[in-house]
Design an enzyme around this catalytic site. Structure first.
Site, short mmCIF file in Angstrom:
data_model
loop_
_atom_site.label_atom_id
_atom_site.label_comp_id
_atom_site.label_asym_id
_atom_site.label_seq_id
_atom_site.Cartn_x
_atom_site.Cartn_y
_atom_site.Cartn_z
N ASP A 8 0.80 -1.23 0.00
CA ASP A 8 0.00 0.00 0.00
C ASP A 8 0.84 1.28 0.00
OD1 ASP A 8 -1.53 -2.20 0.88
OD2 ASP A 8 -2.99 -0.90 1.83
N GLU A 39 -4.64 1.62 -2.85
CA GLU A 39 -5.93 1.98 -2.23
C GLU A 39 -5.85 3.19 -1.30
OE1 GLU A 39 -7.87 -0.27 0.70
OE2 GLU A 39 -6.13 -0.31 2.01
N ASN A 67 -10.23 -2.36 0.63
CA ASN A 67 -11.47 -1.87 1.24
C ASN A 67 -11.71 -0.38 1.01
OD1 ASN A 67 -9.18 -1.84 3.02
ND2 ASN A 67 -10.53 -1.06 4.61
N HIS A 68 -10.64 0.38 0.68
CA HIS A 68 -10.81 1.82 0.44
C HIS A 68 -11.00 2.15 -1.05
CE1 HIS A 68 -10.12 2.72 4.57
NE2 HIS A 68 -8.90 2.23 4.57
N HIS A 151 -6.34 -8.84 0.23
CA HIS A 151 -6.40 -7.66 1.10
C HIS A 151 -7.23 -8.02 2.33
CE1 HIS A 151 -5.71 -3.34 1.31
NE2 HIS A 151 -6.89 -3.25 1.90
N HIS A 176 -3.05 -4.80 3.32
CA HIS A 176 -4.04 -4.15 4.20
C HIS A 176 -3.50 -3.82 5.59
CE1 HIS A 176 -7.78 -2.83 6.00
NE2 HIS A 176 -7.71 -3.78 6.92
N HIS A 178 -0.40 -3.16 6.39
CA HIS A 178 0.65 -2.16 6.23
C HIS A 178 1.94 -2.48 6.99
CE1 HIS A 178 -1.94 1.49 4.75
NE2 HIS A 178 -2.41 0.34 4.31
FE LIG Z 1 -4.19 0.23 2.98
FE LIG Z 2 -7.04 -1.69 3.36
#
Ligand SMILES: [Fe+2]
Ligand SMILES: [Fe+2]
Length: 258
Positions: A8, A39, A67-68, A151, A176, A178
């Site tokens: 990410d 994302e 998810n974003h 993710h 996700h 990070h």
């Molecule tokens: Fe993220």
């Molecule tokens: Fe995420």
């Protein structure tokens, strides 16, 4: 085939870090395909057409999300267009965009699937069931190199997915959380795996977000606005080598560059 997957990219500092490091690294390692999770690439949250452009201009061949993905409405027409940006496959069928795509270069083809976990995440179709149909379609195309960006939040769900797909795809890369995990490995049936590829963003931060803002939000539960995080950045991801003929993974190593 040499595939670089980058975790990410968070906000403007993450985008700048990618631009500073990626072009030279790609050249030096002679990388065939570079996949970037974007994302969180927009200032604030989500992904915008401008941040996606920045990732492509920095060397991404395909952008995955999570998810974003749908946080910013401006990206919807882009997700429905021809650019190689994908969102989780197991979003509701009415969501814009698509969950997998194929990138092609110098006669080589790589299919990339974006999938979202179901534990401690917003509602999505069961990822274990959702991926079956995509794999059938990709196999019909005769593509042997397949990478899955899973993710997800829960370590157990990610490892379970790795073993579920072992031998069916070239690589399962988690995103996700990070935080890069230390378990990059080749599974018994030659699928490369890592629980989380990590993040590209500010080192002294809470998942790319300012320490003060994040701590205050967690401590008080109040809806504190996140300001842009500043400081030295790191690029994290994994480098995956596959057998050109079979698509099976030969090697996976963690990448962490400042
Ligand atoms: Fe993220
Ligand atoms: Fe995420």
């Amino acid at each position: 085939m040499l595939i670089l997957f980058i975790g990410d990219v968070v906000g403007a500092p993450g985008c700048e870090c990618l631009r500073r490091i990626l072009p030279a690294y790609k050249k030096m390692k002679n990388i065939d395909f570079c996949i970037v999770n974007g994302e969180n690439s927009a200032p604030g949250n989500g992904i915008l057409p401008q941040s996606a452009d920045h990732l492509f201009a920095s060397g991404a061949d395909l952008i995955t999300t999570g998810n974003h993905a749908l946080r910013r409405h401006e990206i919807y027409p882009v997700l429905d267009g021809h650019l190689p940006i994908i969102r989780p496959l197991n979003f509701h069928r009415e969501a814009p965009g698509r969950g997998w795509d194929i990138v092609e270069k110098r006669g080589m083809r790589l299919a990339v699937i974006n999938l979202m976990g179901s534990l401690y995440m917003d509602y999505s179709e069961n990822p274990f069931d959702a991926i079956e149909k995509a794999l059938q379609e990709i196999n019909k195309e005769g593509i042997r190199h397949i990478l899955v960006d899973f993710h997800a939040e829960a370590t157990a769900e990610k490892r379970a997915m790795g073993f579920w797909l072992d031998g069916k795809v070239s690589a399962v890369v988690g995103t996700h959380t990070h935080v890069q995990t230390a378990d990059a490995q080749i599974l018994p049936n030659k699928t490369a795996y890592i629980t989380d590829a990590g993040m590209t963003g500010v080192i002294h931060s809470v998942l790319g977000v300012s320490i003060r803002n994040s701590t205050d939000r967690i401590r008080t539960g109040l809806p504190i606005r996140f300001e842009q995080c500043e400081g030295d950045c790191r690029l994290e991801g994994v480098l995956i080598e596959t057998d050109n003929k079979t698509g099976k993974a030969v090697n996976i190593e963690r990448v962490s560059l400042t």
